[in-house]
Scaffold this motif. Structure first.
Motif, PDB file in Angstrom:
ATOM      1  N   THR A   2       3.827  15.866 -19.398  1.00  0.00           N
ATOM      2  CA  THR A   2       5.135  15.815 -18.746  1.00  0.00           C
ATOM      3  C   THR A   2       6.259  15.982 -19.762  1.00  0.00           C
ATOM      4  N   ALA A   3       6.113  15.329 -20.912  1.00  0.00           N
ATOM      5  CA  ALA A   3       7.122  15.467 -21.973  1.00  0.00           C
ATOM      6  C   ALA A   3       7.216  16.906 -22.459  1.00  0.00           C
ATOM      7  N   HIS A   4       6.090  17.605 -22.518  1.00  0.00           N
ATOM      8  CA  HIS A   4       6.082  19.011 -22.930  1.00  0.00           C
ATOM      9  C   HIS A   4       6.944  19.853 -21.994  1.00  0.00           C
ATOM     10  N   PHE A   5       6.789  19.668 -20.687  1.00  0.00           N
ATOM     11  CA  PHE A   5       7.543  20.461 -19.721  1.00  0.00           C
ATOM     12  C   PHE A   5       9.003  20.053 -19.693  1.00  0.00           C
ATOM     13  N   GLU A   6       9.274  18.804 -20.061  1.00  0.00           N
ATOM     14  CA  GLU A   6      10.674  18.350 -20.108  1.00  0.00           C
ATOM     15  C   GLU A   6      11.349  18.687 -21.428  1.00  0.00           C
ATOM     16  N   GLY A   7      10.593  19.285 -22.354  1.00  0.00           N
ATOM     17  CA  GLY A   7      11.160  19.696 -23.626  1.00  0.00           C
ATOM     18  C   GLY A   7      11.366  18.569 -24.607  1.00  0.00           C
ATOM     19  N   ARG A   8      10.645  17.453 -24.395  1.00  0.00           N
ATOM     20  CA  ARG A   8      10.802  16.305 -25.289  1.00  0.00           C
ATOM     21  C   ARG A   8       9.731  16.330 -26.372  1.00  0.00           C
TER      22      ARG A   8
END
Length: 214
Positions: free
Chosen positions: A208-214
């Motif tokens: 999820t963090a990957h898709f949110e750019g975090r």
């Protein structure tokens, strides 16, 4: 899911029995067993190595194998197909009349090899992995709806490809149709390399963090 169906897997499976007959396999049951064994073995192999090799690597490798085999499949149809015909019916496996019988059988073995390689390539990557990724990349609050959309997309594409493939072969000829499938496989490899995240060993929070750019 779109690329899984555009790879041409349904078309290859549909003509499997006819191709084996051209290669002098008169026992259609044996042909079905061979195809099934290849699928089972390579799907099992994918399941065993998926967590070590990674999803993206197997998808890319699978796509490259399908590019080569679909191209060879198209070459088989190009070599065995006669001159232009006024008939709207496409006789997929009619050998050129000037070819000796042995040459025709030899070319049929090219089709058998291409088909087996294609099925093996599909089973090791583009067959199982899209279904696995679907369960890994969606967050819990949208997983139900998103999974339903993915399944609907898969079956809709399967319907469209199966329905329109015969028409496509009349327009592009059989070799053109399989070369088009090969082109879609090339695009699927590029899509994998540039758009598909690696989910091996990652938690849902990390994905999820990957898709949110975090």
């Amino acid at each position: 899911m779109v690329f899984q169906q555009l790879s041409g897997i349904n078309a290859v499976m549909f003509y499997a029995e006819t191709i084996f007959e051209e290669a002098k396999f008169k026992n259609s049951s044996l042909a079905s067993v061979i195809v099934g064994v290849i699928q089972v073995l390579f799907t099992a192999m994918a399941a065993l190595i998926m967590d070590r090799a990674g999803r993206r690597l197997l998808l890319a490798l699978s796509g490259v194998v399908m590019v080569v085999s679909a191209s060879a499949f198209g070459a088989y149809f190009k070599l065995t197909q006669g001159g232009p015909s006024n008939s709207s019916h496409v006789d997929l496996l009619a050998p050129i009349s000037t070819e000796p019988a042995d040459a025709s059988a030899g070319l049929a073995w090219l089709a058998v090899g291409s088909m087996c390689l294609f099925i093996a390539g599909f089973a090791v990557g583009w067959g199982p992995i899209p279904w696995l990724l679907m369960s890994e990349i969606f967050p819990l609050h949208v997983k139900g709806v998103a999974t339903g959309i993915c399944v609907l997309t898969n079956w809709l594409m399967a319907f469209l490809v199966t329905k329109e493939f015969s028409s496509l072969m009349e327009v592009l000829r059989p070799y053109g149709a399989f070369w088009l499938a090969s082109a879609f496989c090339i695009v699927s490899v590029l899509f994998t390399l540039f758009c598909v995240p690696e989910t091996k060993g990652k938690t849902l929070e990390q994905i999820t963090a990957h898709f949110e750019g975090r």
